[in-house]
Motif scaffolding. Structure first.
Motif, PDB file in Angstrom:
ATOM      1  N   ARG A  89       0.919  -1.231   0.141  1.00 39.46           N
ATOM      2  CA  ARG A  89       0.070   0.138  -0.218  1.00 39.46           C
ATOM      3  C   ARG A  89       0.733   1.354   0.168  1.00 39.46           C
ATOM      4  NH1 ARG A  89      -2.829  -3.402   3.315  1.00 39.46           N
ATOM      5  NH2 ARG A  89      -5.202  -3.826   2.536  1.00 39.46           N
ATOM      6  N   TYR A  90       2.000   1.224   0.736  1.00 41.66           N
ATOM      7  CA  TYR A  90       2.769   2.447   0.719  1.00 41.66           C
ATOM      8  C   TYR A  90       3.113   2.921  -0.343  1.00 41.66           C
ATOM      9  CZ  TYR A  90       6.379   6.053   2.077  1.00 41.66           C
ATOM     10  OH  TYR A  90       7.281   6.916   2.245  1.00 41.66           O
ATOM     11  N   TYR A  91       3.645   1.836  -1.329  1.00 44.15           N
ATOM     12  CA  TYR A  91       4.250   2.202  -2.749  1.00 44.15           C
ATOM     13  C   TYR A  91       3.410   2.571  -3.617  1.00 44.15           C
ATOM     14  CZ  TYR A  91       8.979   0.745  -1.105  1.00 44.15           C
ATOM     15  OH  TYR A  91      10.025   0.829  -0.364  1.00 44.15           O
ATOM     16  N   GLY A 164      -1.234   5.630 -15.600  1.00 41.87           N
ATOM     17  CA  GLY A 164      -2.584   5.537 -16.005  1.00 41.87           C
ATOM     18  C   GLY A 164      -2.983   4.080 -16.633  1.00 41.87           C
ATOM     19  N   PHE A 165      -1.815   3.273 -16.428  1.00 41.48           N
ATOM     20  CA  PHE A 165      -2.423   2.086 -17.328  1.00 41.48           C
ATOM     21  C   PHE A 165      -3.069   1.095 -16.267  1.00 41.48           C
ATOM     22  CE2 PHE A 165       1.363   3.474 -19.825  1.00 41.48           C
ATOM     23  CZ  PHE A 165       1.136   2.980 -21.016  1.00 41.48           C
ATOM     24  N   LEU A 166      -3.189   1.470 -15.135  1.00 41.67           N
ATOM     25  CA  LEU A 166      -3.919   0.637 -14.274  1.00 41.67           C
ATOM     26  C   LEU A 166      -4.766   1.422 -13.266  1.00 41.67           C
ATOM     27  CD1 LEU A 166      -3.866  -2.354 -12.783  1.00 41.67           C
ATOM     28  CD2 LEU A 166      -1.859  -1.712 -11.422  1.00 41.67           C
ATOM     29  N   THR A 167      -5.649   0.876 -12.931  1.00 45.21           N
ATOM     30  CA  THR A 167      -6.589   1.358 -11.837  1.00 45.21           C
ATOM     31  C   THR A 167      -6.984   0.363 -10.713  1.00 45.21           C
ATOM     32  OG1 THR A 167      -7.696   2.955 -13.368  1.00 45.21           O
ATOM     33  CG2 THR A 167      -9.036   2.570 -11.439  1.00 45.21           C
ATOM     34  N   LEU A 168      -6.826   0.748  -9.534  1.00 47.90           N
ATOM     35  CA  LEU A 168      -6.948  -0.266  -8.428  1.00 47.90           C
ATOM     36  C   LEU A 168      -8.045   0.366  -7.512  1.00 47.90           C
ATOM     37  CD1 LEU A 168      -3.541  -1.188  -7.769  1.00 47.90           C
ATOM     38  CD2 LEU A 168      -5.150  -2.567  -9.127  1.00 47.90           C
ATOM     39  N   HIS A 169      -8.698  -0.644  -6.860  1.00 44.40           N
ATOM     40  CA  HIS A 169      -9.865  -0.173  -5.695  1.00 44.40           C
ATOM     41  C   HIS A 169      -9.259  -1.048  -4.612  1.00 44.40           C
ATOM     42  CE1 HIS A 169     -12.363   1.772  -8.706  1.00 44.40           C
ATOM     43  NE2 HIS A 169     -12.153   0.505  -9.296  1.00 44.40           N
ATOM     44  N   ASP A 170      -9.719  -0.604  -3.464  1.00 42.21           N
ATOM     45  CA  ASP A 170      -9.314  -1.149  -2.051  1.00 42.21           C
ATOM     46  C   ASP A 170      -9.339  -2.672  -2.246  1.00 42.21           C
ATOM     47  OD1 ASP A 170      -8.960   1.239  -1.045  1.00 42.21           O
ATOM     48  OD2 ASP A 170     -10.690   1.424   0.149  1.00 42.21           O
ATOM     49  N   GLU A 171     -10.264  -3.329  -2.762  1.00 46.26           N
ATOM     50  CA  GLU A 171     -10.601  -4.677  -2.812  1.00 46.26           C
ATOM     51  C   GLU A 171      -9.392  -5.284  -3.840  1.00 46.26           C
ATOM     52  OE1 GLU A 171     -13.969  -2.980  -5.583  1.00 46.26           O
ATOM     53  OE2 GLU A 171     -12.994  -2.684  -3.631  1.00 46.26           O
ATOM     54  N   ASP A 172      -9.129  -4.499  -4.822  1.00 44.26           N
ATOM     55  CA  ASP A 172      -7.951  -5.043  -5.640  1.00 44.26           C
ATOM     56  C   ASP A 172      -6.830  -5.066  -4.944  1.00 44.26           C
ATOM     57  OD1 ASP A 172      -9.870  -5.095  -7.994  1.00 44.26           O
ATOM     58  OD2 ASP A 172      -9.417  -2.946  -8.142  1.00 44.26           O
ATOM     59  N   VAL A 173      -6.437  -4.199  -4.096  1.00 42.08           N
ATOM     60  CA  VAL A 173      -5.164  -4.111  -3.440  1.00 42.08           C
ATOM     61  C   VAL A 173      -5.408  -5.334  -2.240  1.00 42.08           C
ATOM     62  CG1 VAL A 173      -3.818  -2.655  -1.761  1.00 42.08           C
ATOM     63  CG2 VAL A 173      -4.963  -1.726  -3.530  1.00 42.08           C
ATOM     64  N   GLU A 174      -6.282  -5.632  -1.744  1.00 44.64           N
ATOM     65  CA  GLU A 174      -6.668  -6.704  -0.870  1.00 44.64           C
ATOM     66  C   GLU A 174      -6.162  -8.032  -1.463  1.00 44.64           C
ATOM     67  OE1 GLU A 174      -7.143  -6.979   2.304  1.00 44.64           O
ATOM     68  OE2 GLU A 174      -7.243  -4.512   2.568  1.00 44.64           O
ATOM     69  N   ARG A 175      -6.730  -8.082  -2.811  1.00 40.73           N
ATOM     70  CA  ARG A 175      -6.238  -9.551  -3.430  1.00 40.73           C
ATOM     71  C   ARG A 175      -4.778  -9.400  -3.866  1.00 40.73           C
ATOM     72  NH1 ARG A 175     -11.651  -8.736  -5.618  1.00 40.73           N
ATOM     73  NH2 ARG A 175     -11.002  -7.298  -7.250  1.00 40.73           N
ATOM     74  N   ILE A 176      -4.095  -8.195  -4.091  1.00 44.78           N
ATOM     75  CA  ILE A 176      -2.704  -8.112  -4.499  1.00 44.78           C
ATOM     76  C   ILE A 176      -1.998  -8.673  -3.332  1.00 44.78           C
ATOM     77  CG2 ILE A 176      -0.848  -6.700  -4.900  1.00 44.78           C
ATOM     78  CD1 ILE A 176      -2.835  -5.139  -6.755  1.00 44.78           C
ATOM     79  N   VAL A 177      -2.465  -8.180  -1.878  1.00 43.35           N
ATOM     80  CA  VAL A 177      -1.659  -8.830  -0.877  1.00 43.35           C
ATOM     81  C   VAL A 177      -1.714  -9.913  -0.727  1.00 43.35           C
ATOM     82  CG1 VAL A 177      -1.581  -8.496   1.667  1.00 43.35           C
ATOM     83  CG2 VAL A 177      -1.975  -6.381   0.324  1.00 43.35           C
ATOM     84  N   GLU A 178      -2.964 -10.396  -0.970  1.00 43.44           N
ATOM     85  CA  GLU A 178      -3.172 -11.985  -0.717  1.00 43.44           C
ATOM     86  C   GLU A 178      -2.401 -12.815  -1.768  1.00 43.44           C
ATOM     87  OE1 GLU A 178      -4.673 -13.790   1.834  1.00 43.44           O
ATOM     88  OE2 GLU A 178      -4.813 -11.951   2.518  1.00 43.44           O
ATOM     89  N   ALA A 179      -2.361 -12.203  -3.048  1.00 49.56           N
ATOM     90  CA  ALA A 179      -1.418 -12.988  -4.209  1.00 49.56           C
ATOM     91  C   ALA A 179      -0.043 -12.966  -3.819  1.00 49.56           C
ATOM     92  CB  ALA A 179      -1.540 -12.410  -5.339  1.00 49.56           C
ATOM     93  N   ALA A 180       0.513 -11.826  -3.319  1.00 50.13           N
ATOM     94  CA  ALA A 180       2.022 -11.844  -2.852  1.00 50.13           C
ATOM     95  C   ALA A 180       2.039 -12.905  -1.719  1.00 50.13           C
ATOM     96  CB  ALA A 180       2.390 -10.544  -2.350  1.00 50.13           C
TER      97      ALA A 180
END
Length: 196
Positions: A89-91, A164-180
């Motif tokens: 989230r910081y980055y 501008g190549f990507l748009t992220l919502h809070d739920e997307d960030v949650e899924r990214i954290v889970e994928a990491a």
């Protein structure tokens, strides 16, 4: 005086994100910061010194964010996932810092000496990952590979978000954290039934 030093670092951050290290000269930094070259040399010995100071400065800010939210009494897996979430989230929230860190950690500026100097800033991260490794929670991978699956993923996504190549919502960030987390955690080995 500290305002001028901060202006120099912020100018460097902006210029490196736009032009890279080689395209960022001391003259450009001075012009962007609105100071003379002599003022820069009052605070920093060289361009290398500016870059290293900026890396330390970003690390301190990220470290403060980690320290404010880190709870060492939480279960180990919760701590690992929390650290991953804070880093990612910081980055994503700081694309200029993300661009700088991505370039810095792949450049000759990033040496074992500078890593040792800044290790205390990331203490919750290192300690948590070392504990997770000792507890067999993580895949048996070198630290640099773990970093590639986590830090480099975060900085890469931040760049796509900023351009501008990507748009992220809070739920997307949650899924990214889970994928990491899923990429680095050790999965239980399926039990094989013995044949008679």
């Amino acid at each position: 005086m500290s305002d001028k030093r901060n202006a120099i670092l912020q100018a460097t951050l902006k210029l490196v994100s736009q032009h890279g290290f080689h395209g960022t000269s001391m003259a450009k930094i001075a012009a962007e910061a609105g100071v003379s070259a002599g003022i820069i040399y009052h605070y920093f010995k060289s361009k290398d010194d500016v870059m290293n100071a900026l890396y330390r400065d970003i690390g301190e800010r990220l470290g403060d964010t980690l320290q404010r939210t880190f709870d060492p009494t939480q279960p180990l897996e919760t701590r690992v996932r929390h650290v991953l979430g804070v880093l990612i989230r910081y980055y994503l929230d700081h694309p200029l810092e993300s661009a700088f860190i991505e370039q810095y950690t792949r450049s000759p500026y990033y040496t074992p000496t500078i890593e040792a100097e800044t290790r205390h800033v990331y203490e919750p991260v290192w300690r948590t990952f070392e504990e997770a490794e000792a507890a067999n929670l993580l895949k048996p991978l070198p630290p640099s590979v773990i970093q590639a699956f986590t830090l480099h993923v975060a900085t890469g996504l931040a760049q796509r978000l900023a351009t501008g190549f990507l748009t992220l919502h809070d739920e997307d960030v949650e899924r990214i954290v889970e994928a990491a987390w899923d990429a680095i955690r050790r999965h239980p080995t399926p039990h094989k039934e013995q044949t008679p």
